[in-house]
Scaffold this active site. Structure first.
Site, mmCIF file in Angstrom:
data_model
loop_
_atom_site.group_PDB
_atom_site.id
_atom_site.type_symbol
_atom_site.label_atom_id
_atom_site.label_comp_id
_atom_site.label_asym_id
_atom_site.label_seq_id
_atom_site.Cartn_x
_atom_site.Cartn_y
_atom_site.Cartn_z
ATOM 1 N N HIS A 1 39.189 -40.516 37.887
ATOM 2 C CA HIS A 1 39.048 -41.751 37.337
ATOM 3 C C HIS A 1 37.438 -42.897 37.386
ATOM 4 O O HIS A 1 37.633 -43.130 38.547
ATOM 5 C CB HIS A 1 39.788 -43.109 37.142
ATOM 6 C CG HIS A 1 41.929 -42.869 37.930
ATOM 7 N ND1 HIS A 1 41.908 -42.682 36.770
ATOM 8 C CD2 HIS A 1 41.729 -42.156 38.481
ATOM 9 C CE1 HIS A 1 43.098 -41.964 37.019
ATOM 10 N NE2 HIS A 1 42.990 -41.847 38.371
ATOM 11 N N ARG B 1 39.349 -55.357 55.185
ATOM 12 C CA ARG B 1 40.572 -56.046 54.550
ATOM 13 C C ARG B 1 40.518 -57.482 55.492
ATOM 14 O O ARG B 1 40.552 -57.471 56.665
ATOM 15 C CB ARG B 1 41.774 -55.269 54.568
ATOM 16 C CG ARG B 1 41.881 -55.937 52.828
ATOM 17 C CD ARG B 1 43.430 -55.413 52.853
ATOM 18 N NE ARG B 1 43.303 -53.743 51.562
ATOM 19 C CZ ARG B 1 43.672 -53.259 51.382
ATOM 20 N NH1 ARG B 1 45.052 -53.578 51.508
ATOM 21 N NH2 ARG B 1 43.212 -51.996 50.703
ATOM 22 N N GLY C 1 4.598 -14.319 -3.554
ATOM 23 C CA GLY C 1 4.385 -12.620 -4.115
ATOM 24 C C GLY C 1 5.344 -11.332 -4.513
ATOM 25 O O GLY C 1 6.486 -11.293 -4.273
#
Lengths: 461, 461, 461
Positions: free
Chosen positions: C368, C445, C144
């Site tokens: 990790h 183990r 406009g």
């Protein structure tokens, strides 16, 4: 209309053994993009002039195209068009000539040029001998200038090096895409003499000759100056890739998908987004990937040739290739799903999990630190953290099967080939070397021994 | 020629304890970039004026440079040049004065300025007293304006705050880099009085005084306005870093390397690409990284001080530091290779694998979820998924050795120090606590017990 | 002043079921950004005109605002303002009217407009009936146009479609933000007739009517044309998100934080950086994340609702959500810290480690390939590679506790619920199923068996 694509260029400035037009833009050769534009024009006979690396070009694009060989790699654009004379000598209509290394031209622009030809024919009763695409640049240095008379007829195109000071002021430049009326092209192209400076036959010399013959030539201004960008260095390749990429991204956004930081996102031309997809920054979608409605792809994920169904979520930093992710599944973050895998409805493959050539049913959970290879996993199985499907025995790969609702405890090792029955339970840390029947519990666990005070001794003494 | 680099600035707007010129651009202090430009000019005596944080500057740049200390941190640029008067007082030639915080000036521009001095001397028979680098801006607000007479002689440079309305309309601005004929600089600089407003001695005041003495001063327009960009805030630091980055990237692309989405890629100045390298988006190459011909670096990978040989492939999202990747090796995706590692020819380190201070021979495969620390791994070894080299016993680190062709089954634990002989075989899930001889198979595996129906009971009842 | 935010738009071009103003920019609905601008203006009564998706808007923004419902979704802006007439009918002061989909307007601009109103009242003795925000565009097509007389009074605003050729040349465009003197707005708005073309009541029609009534209307030019950008497509949404993002980034840089490649970095509006923070490329900081002095966030990391204390380092490619990282801790690369976790001072959570709802004390090391879930880990504990806290037994989650200085060997499995005493030692590969007392060593183990020559046989024969 016929189209002739000049693709014989040496591309010296690419410093590459690969022909220039075979360098990739978004995973497809540059020339693929040019040919795609031609496809959008509708059915069309297309011929390619090839030279350096012709075999590579032909073997990629195959028999859909005619090929003409330019024997002199330094013959120039005029020589290239002459190489294909059998394609257009007897054609009594317009020939579109364009460069294979100009992948940014839009089909709409060529359509507008064709429409302009018709309008001139209809309202001015004039058949143009040539219409050349041009654009206006703030700084035209280095480009061929379009020299016109006051009525707008093109008198000639002059290269930078041969332009007079007045001609250098002209800001309208030659875009390197032309529509030629073949009979007039035939007449004038044979009159062009090779450049005394370079020995090349320049196609642009025909405009002057056409004018001298009394033929009419006009130029057609591209709305967007980037359309005429040629690609002569790998830096220009990167710029062209960026522009094509942004066009693709804007297209998908305007079709109702949300793309964050679009300048960081990579979507290849064959990818499909079905709507209301949300793409986070640094995502890369390759090949024939297809994302269903409402799929969310987290930051940095890479999907290649992968179908992701409605409502699934790919969490950040996942890599998924040649796989299928079903509805409402969740993948990642940091998941790696490799070739030939399927992740079922509402299943969850989580962080540091690799899945390879495996089928996961519905509501499977493999959320942490696992390797699932060559396995079929039925619905509702729970794969614990650190579980490995040992599919390789040093010589060959083996398959595994896990029945519905089974539970594989953490750090368990499944030594393939194995079959775990439905609702079987593998205790954490177990090594499974034979099949387990439905509903049974399997465990390998040596006695836990406690050495009093020995821990402190090892750590502190 | 001698060069004096003004590097004493407080950099108040950086809001930092570190001296401004020591803030990094692509991993090197801003001042390093300015000094690199000087190095490209050829052998040159260079002195630095230091002030705030002088020790940090000296200890980084060492004895290759002379240092002069500006004792008054608010003395101004004129005072800074006076601080180094012993460097140029008796020098009967040109002194280049520039700012340490203007890292974008190109060596070629300074060379062009020197050439201009010679041409003026030769053809106009005039020895210029000063030549100042300038540029023209659309909006010069905030910069010092270069006021010239109709012959193009500089009359003075006025700061924004002291400019008259007419002077403010001048669009040629002072770039802060000067060549001074030392005898004339000596004569005029002592005549400058401190600003009544700030107490600073402005170096730019000498131009007016030179003009008054009848000396000639000219300005030299930089082709690229970004060259004169000074860095006064961390936002401007980011903008300068972007511009230097893009120059480096364009350089490598034009040397025949393919860089996708270059605006997303980070390559530091000491990196080398040997040609036909392909860099995907969001890659970061740091330090003295060197990539051989045809190397491909996948999306998002970060390489630091790493050599990657010809034909190796770094898959997406890998981090490799201070290591060496040999020919045709494959790393990643999601691999982390840490300091002091070597990955041999055609070896493959895959996803979620960490390698630290380890040597991997040729054709080693460690493709999934492993930690290899402090180990020597010979050719053709297979490291299964989930294998850990337990190199730390709570007190110290230990080494391991794996002979050629050995096979370490998945989820095995290698408790260092250990030596596995060549063609030895560690069964999946085993814990290895003593050396295994060549060709032997080692296994720790408790009996597999099956509890009938117990799985279903645990899961469903 | 009161403010009325028009938020009823259908947003057809968004192709979304969600109301347009509820689409997110940097994690907050577009409308949130507009309302934040209003908050910066000081205490203010704010009303929202809602329509499509009203319930979603109300439920997000709650009772701090008044809501008015526009029943006709195609009523137009004038109808929207009339829908809220109870909000401003009796108000004898200025009403700010703006669009909810214009999130780029700056509070300072509105303040400047208010100041302009005062100045006009004071010095020109004129009470403006309206002041509209405008800007000047090179290419005003589609907007406009603001049509003014020679004194600068606004005569009317004409839409592109209804503009005469002369009016189309006007480059000052309507920005869609207005200050209205309510009594005059009331008088004129009722005079507006619906558009014969669209049936909509345009708010902009009041300017012509005000002029006809002899009231004064002025326009106020925004310094930065991007401020008036409306968001009508998801592509414009992305552009608006980019602009707001860069403003936030520039703000933090100028407050003394270093941000590399800012165009690649995402920082949401509620994030806080306490100074001297260093942000690497592609970082994303979401929600209420807060980074202490000197924190470094590596390339590509994603932090959400997370506190990171002074001197901590987030290495590249870490994802941290709803957690707390304490001083000098190190996280990553490739770490994933999930909801409700705390990482203690100088602790290190490394690559391929997932931490969920866990407390880690000081100097804990879990470097990790681990999963730590639902655990309390005291100071100085060492968690080896491949360790898993098995917190889920197929039916429910269990907690674990690890005392100070304990050592958990690699690939160990901690089957929760468990309590490991301080300075206890779990041997590598063990499966811990019962509590271990302080200082004890626990080991499971089985015997290591060696099968002579069997390895070579499996691998080579």
């Amino acid at each position: 209309m016929r189209a002739l694509v000049l693709s014989a260029g040496l591309g010296t400035r690419f410093r590459s053994e690969k022909p220039k037009v075979m360098h990739n833009i978004l995973g497809k050769p540059m020339l693929w993009h040019t040919l795609k534009t031609l496809k959008e024009l509708g059915p069309l006979d297309v011929a390619l002039v090839v030279g350096y690396g012709a075999e590579e070009v032909k073997s990629y694009f195959g028999e859909a195209y005619l090929y003409f060989h330019q024997s002199n790699p330094k013959g120039g654009t005029g020589d290239a068009v002459l190489s294909a004379i059998d394609f257009w000598r007897d054609y009594e209509d317009y020939l579109l000539v364009l460069n294979g290394d100009a992948p940014l031209v839009k089909a709409q622009t060529v359509k507008n040029m064709l429409r302009y030809l018709s309008l001139v024919e209809e309202y001015e009763n004039t058949k143009l001998s040539a219409l050349l695409l041009s654009t206006q640049l703030q700084d035209p240095t280095g480009y061929g200038r379009v020299i016109k008379d006051q009525e707008g007829n093109v008198l000639k195109v002059v290269e930078e090096k041969e332009a007079s000071p007045e001609e250098k002021l002209v800001r309208e430049i030659n875009g390197g895409l032309y529509l030629f009326y073949c009979p007039h092209l035939l007449e004038t192209l044979f009159m062009v003499t090779p450049s005394s400076r370079t020995g090349e036959v320049y196609l642009t010399e025909v405009f002057k000759l056409m004018h001298q013959q009394g033929y009419k030539v006009r130029s057609f201004m591209a709305e967007d100056p980037t359309e005429i960008l040629g690609v002569n260095t790998r830096w220009e390749l990167a710029m062209a890739e960026n522009l094509i990429r942004l066009r693709i991204l804007q297209g998908w956004a305007e079709k109702g998908n949300t793309i964050h930081q679009p300048e960081s996102v990579w979507i290849e031309p064959d990818v499909v987004l079905e709507g209301d997809v949300e793409i986070y920054p640094q995502v890369m979608l390759r090949g024939s990937t297809k994302l269903g409605r409402g799929v969310v792809v987290g930051k940095g994920s890479l999907l290649e040739n992968t179908i992701v169904e409605e409502g699934a979520v790919i969490e950040p930093y996942s890599v998924v290739r040649n796989s299928h992710i079903k509805k409402e599944a969740v993948v990642g973050p940091f998941a790696h799903i490799r070739e030939g895998s399927l992740v079922g409805k509402r299943s969850h493959v989580g962080n540091f999990v690799e899945v390879k050539k495996s089928f996961l049913g519905e509501e499977v959970r493999a959320k942490h630190l696992s390797y699932i290879g060559d396995a079929v996993i039925e619905d509702e199985v729970n794969v614990g953290a650190g579980v490995v499907f040992a599919n390789f025995d040093g010589k060959r790969k083996h398959q595994s099967y896990v029945g519905k609702g089974a539970f594989i405890g953490s750090n368990a090792l499944i030594v393939a080939p194995i079959k775990l029955g439905s609702y079987s339970f593998v205790a954490g840390g177990s090594v499974i070397t034979k099949d387990i029947s439905e509903g049974d519990l399997a465990i390998t666990r040596p006695k836990l021994r406690i050495l009093k005070g020995k821990g402190r001794e090892k750590l502190l003494d």
